[in-house]
Enzyme design. Sequence first.
Site, PDB file in Angstrom:
ATOM      1  N   HIS A   1      11.411  49.005  38.402  1.00 32.47           N
ATOM      2  CA  HIS A   1      11.587  50.408  38.066  1.00 32.47           C
ATOM      3  C   HIS A   1      12.906  50.637  37.348  1.00 32.47           C
ATOM      4  O   HIS A   1      13.019  51.500  36.480  1.00 32.47           O
ATOM      5  CB  HIS A   1      11.493  51.266  39.325  1.00 32.47           C
TER       6      HIS A   1
ATOM      7  N   ARG B   1      -4.157  55.175  32.791  1.00 32.39           N
ATOM      8  CA  ARG B   1      -4.545  54.080  33.689  1.00 32.39           C
ATOM      9  C   ARG B   1      -4.540  54.618  35.116  1.00 32.39           C
ATOM     10  O   ARG B   1      -3.515  55.090  35.587  1.00 32.39           O
ATOM     11  CB  ARG B   1      -3.559  52.929  33.587  1.00 32.39           C
TER      12      ARG B   1
ATOM     13  N   ARG C   1      -9.280  56.490  32.230  1.00 35.90           N
ATOM     14  CA  ARG C   1     -10.068  55.276  32.392  1.00 35.90           C
ATOM     15  C   ARG C   1     -10.471  55.127  33.844  1.00 35.90           C
ATOM     16  O   ARG C   1      -9.663  55.365  34.742  1.00 35.90           O
ATOM     17  CB  ARG C   1      -9.240  54.085  31.947  1.00 35.90           C
TER      18      ARG C   1
ATOM     19  N   GLU D   1     -12.686  45.222  24.799  1.00 32.30           N
ATOM     20  CA  GLU D   1     -11.700  44.227  25.225  1.00 32.30           C
ATOM     21  C   GLU D   1     -12.342  42.901  25.616  1.00 32.30           C
ATOM     22  O   GLU D   1     -11.667  41.897  25.750  1.00 32.30           O
ATOM     23  CB  GLU D   1     -10.795  44.769  26.343  1.00 32.30           C
TER      24      GLU D   1
ATOM     25  N   ASN E   1      -4.685  44.034  24.567  1.00 31.30           N
ATOM     26  CA  ASN E   1      -4.076  43.118  25.547  1.00 31.30           C
ATOM     27  C   ASN E   1      -5.131  42.154  26.095  1.00 31.30           C
ATOM     28  O   ASN E   1      -4.933  40.947  26.136  1.00 31.30           O
ATOM     29  CB  ASN E   1      -3.475  43.891  26.729  1.00 31.30           C
ATOM     30  N   ASP E   2      -6.238  42.724  26.526  1.00 29.15           N
ATOM     31  CA  ASP E   2      -7.288  41.859  27.062  1.00 29.15           C
ATOM     32  C   ASP E   2      -8.097  41.198  25.962  1.00 29.15           C
ATOM     33  O   ASP E   2      -8.530  40.059  26.108  1.00 29.15           O
ATOM     34  CB  ASP E   2      -8.210  42.665  27.990  1.00 29.15           C
TER      35      ASP E   2
ATOM     36  N   ARG F   1      -3.046  36.292  29.948  1.00 29.69           N
ATOM     37  CA  ARG F   1      -1.974  37.139  29.436  1.00 29.69           C
ATOM     38  C   ARG F   1      -0.712  37.083  30.296  1.00 29.69           C
ATOM     39  O   ARG F   1       0.347  37.525  29.868  1.00 29.69           O
ATOM     40  CB  ARG F   1      -2.458  38.595  29.270  1.00 29.69           C
TER      41      ARG F   1
ATOM     42  N   CYS G   1      -5.436  51.027  22.083  1.00 27.08           N
ATOM     43  CA  CYS G   1      -4.526  51.424  23.154  1.00 27.08           C
ATOM     44  C   CYS G   1      -3.778  50.260  23.777  1.00 27.08           C
ATOM     45  O   CYS G   1      -3.063  50.407  24.733  1.00 27.08           O
ATOM     46  CB  CYS G   1      -5.263  52.220  24.230  1.00 27.08           C
TER      47      CYS G   1
HETATM   48  C1  PEP Z   1      -5.740  46.431  27.167  1.00 31.71           C
HETATM   49  O1  PEP Z   1      -6.367  45.550  27.767  1.00 31.71           O
HETATM   50  O2  PEP Z   1      -5.313  46.296  26.011  1.00 31.71           O
HETATM   51  C2  PEP Z   1      -5.436  47.709  27.840  1.00 31.71           C
HETATM   52  C3  PEP Z   1      -4.970  48.723  27.140  1.00 31.71           C
HETATM   53  O3  PEP Z   1      -5.628  47.812  29.162  1.00 31.71           O
HETATM   54  P1  PEP Z   1      -4.794  47.075  30.313  1.00 31.71           P
HETATM   55  O4  PEP Z   1      -3.499  46.588  29.685  1.00 31.71           O
HETATM   56  O5  PEP Z   1      -4.567  48.095  31.371  1.00 31.71           O
HETATM   57  O6  PEP Z   1      -5.684  45.967  30.731  1.00 31.71           O
HETATM   58 MG    MG Z   2      -7.457  45.887  29.547  1.00 28.74          MG
END
Ligand code: PEP
Ligand code: MG
Length: 757
Positions: free
Chosen positions: A360, A466, A502, A606, A629-630, A640, A677
């Site tokens: 934090h 999220r 989400r 994703e 990201n995924d 990741r 995103c």
């Molecule tokens: C992603 O996977 O890019 C995403 C935005 O969701 P998270 O990082 O929460 O998996």
């Molecule tokens: Mg994701």
Amino acid sequence: MMLSTLQRIVESVNQAPEFNVALDTMVRNVKAALGTDVCSVYLADHEQREFVLMATDGLNLVEGERVVLEFGEGLISLAAEREEPLNIADASTHPNFKLVEGLAEEPYRAMLVAPIIHQRQVLGVLAVQQKLARAFSSNEESFLVTLAAQLAAVVAHAEAKDLVSDQRSPWLRNLRAVAGAPGVAIGHAFIGKPLASLSAVVPRRTEQPMQEKHKFRKAVLKTRQDLRALAAQVAEYVAEDTLAIFDVYQGLLDAASLGNAVENKIKEGWQAQTAVKLVVDDFVSQFEDLDDSYLRERAVDVRDLGQRVLAHLQDSGNVTMEVPDQSILVAEEVTASMLASIPRHRLQGLVSLRGSPNSHAAIMARSMGVPAVFAVEDVPLNYLEDQYLIVDGYSGDVFINPPAQVLKEYQELLLDELELANLVDSNKNLAAETSDGIRVELQVNAGLNVDHNEGRGAHNGIGLYRTEIPFMMRERFPTETEQFELYREVFKNYRGQPVVMRTLDVGGDKPLPYFPIKEDNPFLGWRGIRMTLDHPEIFLVQVRAMLRANVGFDTLKILLPMITSVDEVDDATRLISQAYFEVRSELQQNGEEASLQRPQLGVMIEVPAILYQLDSIAQRVDFFSVGTNDLTQYLLAVDRNNPRVARLYEAYHPALLTVLQDIVASCNRLGKPVSVCGELAGDPGGALLLLAMGYRSLSMSGHNIDKIRWIVRQVEAPMLQVLLNQALTAKHPDEVRKVVSMKLESLGLGGFIRAGK
Ligand code: PEP
Ligand code: MG
């Protein structure tokens, strides 16, 4: 691996702002790449006829002492004389072996030495040592030889500029840490200490539990007041979502968390101080055992809070720290509340010996714009006391009493940054629009507990909310009412703007402490929609809470994570319909049904499989959102969160870029809105590439919004097209990065690449 490591090392050495930094970078990287105990550079001083130790990673130097070897001494000299590498499995038995004075070291046995030769002249040596006897492979040998050859040019250049001689003696101490908040800070170290120490509490029993309980409650009340005051103090300069950290703290003090547990211990006959210590220690070790790095970091919050309560029990809670101007806060563990208790204008940067970028304190530092580094390599706190420091929050470097040259480089960098920050800030209420009029929708990623309206520039609502964190911060699933209240707060704070919520995406690296899932491959397992479809009771409650909270706002859009096939969309749609009709009939009974809107439904892209089912899915949903990201992790088959493969986790991978371009083309063909995103959307180069591909909606963490807005405003379509063509023909992520960096540099946006690293 060797070639790319080589290139990486050479690149980082070449980019070092100053000669000594270049040498430090070299030894650190070589040591890591070869997995050895020591790597050092010795340079030849031909006048004095000696080799001087210029940089080392692994040897314990006596501060201020110069380490030299006379010409002719030791294996260092032998390699230099022979002008060829030496690869010796057990140096201690070699006739030329010499223990270097001034190091007070055990002898190292394995030794690999490569001479640094420039235009036939030996400038020094690059040496690798290991405690255990071992033979270095021929690959490793040629790796070191190659690097020594590269280093030769750097040394020759520095010698030509006469940078070497005046830097030979005073030892520059350069510490490595993990970058936690971008920026550069220069100032004097100020040592921060916690108000009270839990570990110093000696367990004591009491005969008067009622009195102790009373003391405890009073301390909690005072702590709550402190937290409110701290939150108010930082409210002016941190993004409001960051303030939610204080809500987390307040929540921890609730009876349901620490409160009851402490009172129970008091009832068992422990003094209040002891009870706090026992409960906090227990909580901390539970958190520390968790796999999830975000949750593990909560141990720090619990300990910090415990120490605040303890300080009030010891009557030391009201002591305030007198922090001088231009300070760099240095502490064993910088906590969010310690950071908040220091006036922002006094603070240049921070160094936390422990902790991580997930803490934090790190989140707050980023939000406050305070450059920060965490997890500093082994160094005692008092080593830094009264020192003049440079903190590089991009690279994670900390310089102690830097030489004039380094200082000058960093002062210039600071000025550049300031200029950039002013520019970014002056644009914060302008539209995100390219110079030739392409509009981009910028949205925020939210979800750290309650999110208040951002103190940032203009944006278009929440592109990704999220919902995992509120589920994770509890001891059980939140009830519908609890969720309703939380979501309602979000809609209220973003009134009139879209809010993409989400559905629960737990599993993977986000387990729930109260709902353990044991799997060998959690990222390929029971995660996101897979779990919630198996537990309709959880899914339905969440959707019902969202629908009810949305009444009167009508800004909700629902987003489904981890969708892999069409039937998952159908199943989720069925459940959403069920929730919708249930809620509607409940409202009808209250005469309110007219106000219940059916929200738009979207799917996250994703999992690569759905790229080939977009047509079918498009018939079932209203929009798409790309989770890079995924998508990166599943497309490239790279975890990741696994540091061993972190280098392979590449959002600039040419394959991923091609996929991203296909996605936007398909969505345009299907007439479905699409946004991005994942982290790539908030990355300066990434945002440009996405824009060039045709994405017009990007959702990112709040602190990137103004920066990306500024970058968008500097570009225009034809130039983006050229950039994209170059990026798409690249064969390697590094090539893409180079192309993007060059473009940003040529636009005068180079500072952002540093900032975006
Ligand atoms: C992603 O996977 O890019 C995403 C935005 O969701 P998270 O990082 O929460 O998996
Ligand atoms: Mg994701």
